[in-house]
Structure formats: C-alpha cells, structure tokens
Write an enzyme that holds these catalytic residues in place. Structure first.
Site, PDB file in Angstrom:
ATOM      1  N   CYS A   1       3.350  -4.818   6.714  1.00 47.15           N
ATOM      2  CA  CYS A   1       3.006  -4.355   5.362  1.00 47.15           C
ATOM      3  C   CYS A   1       4.166  -3.865   4.482  1.00 47.15           C
ATOM      4  CB  CYS A   1       1.992  -3.479   5.179  1.00 47.15           C
ATOM      5  SG  CYS A   1       0.236  -4.007   5.696  1.00 47.15           S
TER       6      CYS A   1
ATOM      7  N   HIS B   1       1.010  -1.240   0.019  1.00 42.64           N
ATOM      8  CA  HIS B   1      -0.038  -0.094   0.067  1.00 42.64           C
ATOM      9  C   HIS B   1       0.789   1.202  -0.022  1.00 42.64           C
ATOM     10  CE1 HIS B   1       0.828   0.968   4.122  1.00 42.64           C
ATOM     11  NE2 HIS B   1       0.644  -0.560   4.576  1.00 42.64           N
TER      12      HIS B   1
END
Length: 419
Positions: free
Chosen positions: A345, A327
C-alpha cells in the site's frame, strides 16, 4: 439511416414539369394533366406483403417481402422502420417486382412500411403498412451498465455486463454496435471485450473534466446469434468532476496531487518494500473506507512470521480489489518520504490520509511510477484499463480487426487488504 435502393425510369422532361411547374418551366405543354402531377393513388391492390397485418405477429426469423401483384405496376421505393427509429435494410429488384429485407427484423417491435409504386402510365401510388413482430421463446441478452449513476473522476471506465456469454466476431459486433456512449464535450473512445460477458469503454485519453456522459443500448429485439435476441437495457448517465491525479514516485517517496494540471499538494509517502513492491501504472479509486482491519493472513503471510501484521487502518482509499490502498500509516511516519517499508500500500500520515480521503472520489487517477513492482493488470483487479496503449485497446473491439487481450472476472477470494 439505411434506405433501400430507389428505382426510377421516368426521368425526362415530364419529370421536370412536375417539379418546376410553379416556375413555368416545361418541355412542351402544361404539366397539369400529367400523371406525376397527381396525388399518389392508393396502391393497396397493387402490392402484397408476407407480413400479417391482423392479430397475428410476424416471425422475426423470416425476411419481410413485398411484391407487385401484376405486370401493370411496379415498386419504386420502400422504407421500413420500427418505433425505436431503426431502419430495416432491404433490396429492390431491377424490374421493381419485389423488395425484400436484407437484415433481420427486430423481435417484439412495431414496424411501419411505406411503399411507393407507379402504374404502367407512370402515375405514382403509395401504400403504408404497420405490423408487429413476435418475441421468440428464446434467451434474451440483457446488458447492465456500470458504474451506478453519479459523479466520478475522469479515469472511470464504463462497463457493460452481459447476462449470457457472446462469442464470435459477428455476434460481438452486433452487440457492440448497439452500445452507445456519448459525452459532452465529445471524446474519441472505444469498447474493449474483456471476456465473453464483459466490455469496458474508455476514451483515448481520460474523460474531460466536468463532462456529461450518456450510455444506452439499442439492442432490444435485435438478433444477436442463433436463439439469442437482445433485451431491454436501462440507460446510464454519469458526470465527471475536476481532473484529479495523484502521482506517487516510489523512488523519491513523494506523492504529487494535481487538480486540472495544477499541483495542489505534495505528500511524503512510503510504498511497498522489496518482495512486496507496489504495482506501477495507472489505477483509479474504487472506493473509500473510513476503517479497515488489515491482516497479513489475508494476503498469504503466515501468522506469527516476521512479516505478519494485524492493524486498524483509517482513511483507506482502495485502488485494487486485491487490497491495495492509500491510507493512514502512523506507525511508518519516520520512513515516509525516505524509505519504502509497506506491504504494497501507499502509506502516509493520518492528517495527509484524511486530506486525501476527503479530496478524491471514485474514478480519480492514482498513478505509481519508479516502483520495482509489476505493472497494474488491465482487468480483474480494479481498473487498469489506462495501462493498455490506445492502439492495442482498439484491437479489443469487435468492430475492428485484431486480437483481444484476455482477462477474467474478479475472484472474491482476492478481495483482501494489503498494508
């Protein structure tokens, strides 16, 4: 195709006369008057069936039996098949007096049985029977294939969800044998039992790029176990796109994106810091969300602690159900390409995240190497199927000898984002 044994005793020059008469071949005399040269007679009075050809439907729990009525004739061959094209295995006695099925009849099916006979003079007879089987008032095993029909990346496994648990190697083998997967181009692949109600299918390697995949079941009406018969299943058709692979090196802090083996982009990234290391191994894209609000409390980080966070996140590409994404992370641009500062992440600039978001599709490959994290679980947190070596994967098949790996259903409480 399974055929019952064929019994022939009249194998002599007289049989050659029947097949070679047109060429004028004979072992003495013309074949015109030989019984084998005549059209088969109606053997209705020569054989009897235990299946009811009237309004009643046959019990699929009972074997089909065909017997010769008297000693003047005998059965020479039997072929039984249903409207789905499934042949019923059977066995003919040595003297031709009896044939019986050796496999269970399908429930709720219509069968056509063709019987060949011969009389005491060797003349051939024929009898055709049709009958239907009943559907026992018992559980029906339904199969739901996944994912939904559409176009996917080459890493997308096929799934089969069962409506009731199936235990035991014999019952599992019946189910697995009925689940058919074909692709163009063709690949070597296998089913793997994740648990009593779920199977995954994957090729030895990834699917070919731009492949067409068909998944179907022939389980309808088939006896799986005591009090359990297969039910109807909707087939599934999938296609794949290009082979897209995103390989993240947590050590060099770079993501390399390849299309059909050719590098199309190199992106500076940051991955999980110590204590929150990103999982190693192969994952596949599960979905894409333009906006996700990510909170540390959803992954067990106490609010107000040093690691706490509450952030709006854009261009979020999900790779695990527990919340690992690729992301946009504009707050960590200074560390991207040089340090790992995330909570698990893979973060990148907004522009790069937008490009990645628009480039990948579900089923595309996202692989992490050189991280201090554990290897991605095979099942239960996304699709980590590719982290299981092929030989070990094949041992998860009920059609092969070996042990299966465990793996349970996804816990809804774990469907939380990591950042």
């Amino acid at each position: 195709m399974t055929h019952s044994p064929r019994l022939r005793t009249v194998l002599s020059c007289s049989l050659l006369i029947a097949s070679l008469a047109a060429a004028g071949t004979a072992c003495g005399g013309s074949g015109d008057g030989h019984p084998l040269s005549a059209a088969p007679y109606d053997a209705a009075d020569q054989v009897s069936f235990n299946a009811d050809t009237g309004t009643a439907k046959a019990d699929p729990e009972k074997p089909l039996e065909i017997t010769a009525r008297n000693k003047d004739g005998r059965i020479t061959d039997v072929t039984a098949s249903d409207t789905a094209g499934r042949y019923l295995a059977g066995e003919l006695s040595a003297d031709g007096s009896r044939w019986h099925s050796t496999a269970p009849l399908a429930a709720g099916a219509r069968y056509t049985v063709k019987v060949s006979t011969e009389d005491e003079d060797g003349a051939p007879g024929a009898r055709t029977l049709t009958f239907e089987t009943s559907v026992p008032p018992r559980k029906r095993l339904k199969v739901t294939f996944g994912p939904k029909a559409g176009k996917y990346g080459v890493g997308q496994p096929v799934t089969a969800e069962l409506s009731v648990p199936v235990k035991g190697e014999a019952a599992r083998a019946v189910v697995e044998r009925a689940l058919k997967v074909s692709s163009q181009p063709a690949v070597q692949g296998a089913w793997h039992w994740v648990d009593d109600k779920k199977l995954h299918f994957r090729p030895k390697e990834y699917w070919p790029a731009n492949a067409r995949i068909t998944v179907r079941s022939t389980l309808d009406g088939i006896k799986v176990a005591d009090r359990l018969y297969g039910g109807p299943t909707k087939p599934l058709r999938l296609t794949t796109g290009d082979r897209l692979e995103a390989i993240t090196d947590a050590g060099s802090h770079q993501m390399t994106v390849l299309r059909n083996g050719k590098v199309i982009n190199t992106i500076p990234v940051t991955t999980g810091k110590p204590g929150f290391s990103t999982r190693n191994g192969v994952k596949v894209v599960l979905g894409k969300e333009y906006f996700v609000r990510m909170r540390g409390t959803t992954v067990g980080i106490a609010e107000g602690s040093a690691e706490s966070y509450d952030l709006p996140v854009y261009y979020a590409t999900r790779v695990t159900w527990s919340g690992e994404y690729v992301h946009a992370a504009p707050w960590s641009v200074g560390s991207q390409g040089s340090a790992n500062v995330s909570h698990g992440c893979t973060g990148m600039s907004t522009a790069n995240a937008e490009w990645f978001f628009k480039t990948v599709r579900e089923g595309d490959i996202v692989k992490v190497v050189n991280s201090d994290g554990d290897t991605m679980d095979p099942f239960g947190n996304g699709f980590g199927d590719w982290n299981v070596p092929w030989e070990k994967w094949r041992k998860g098949s009920a059609l092969l000898t070996g042990t299966r790996d465990g793996g349970g259903p996804v816990d809804a409480a774990r469907l939380r984002p990591e950042v």
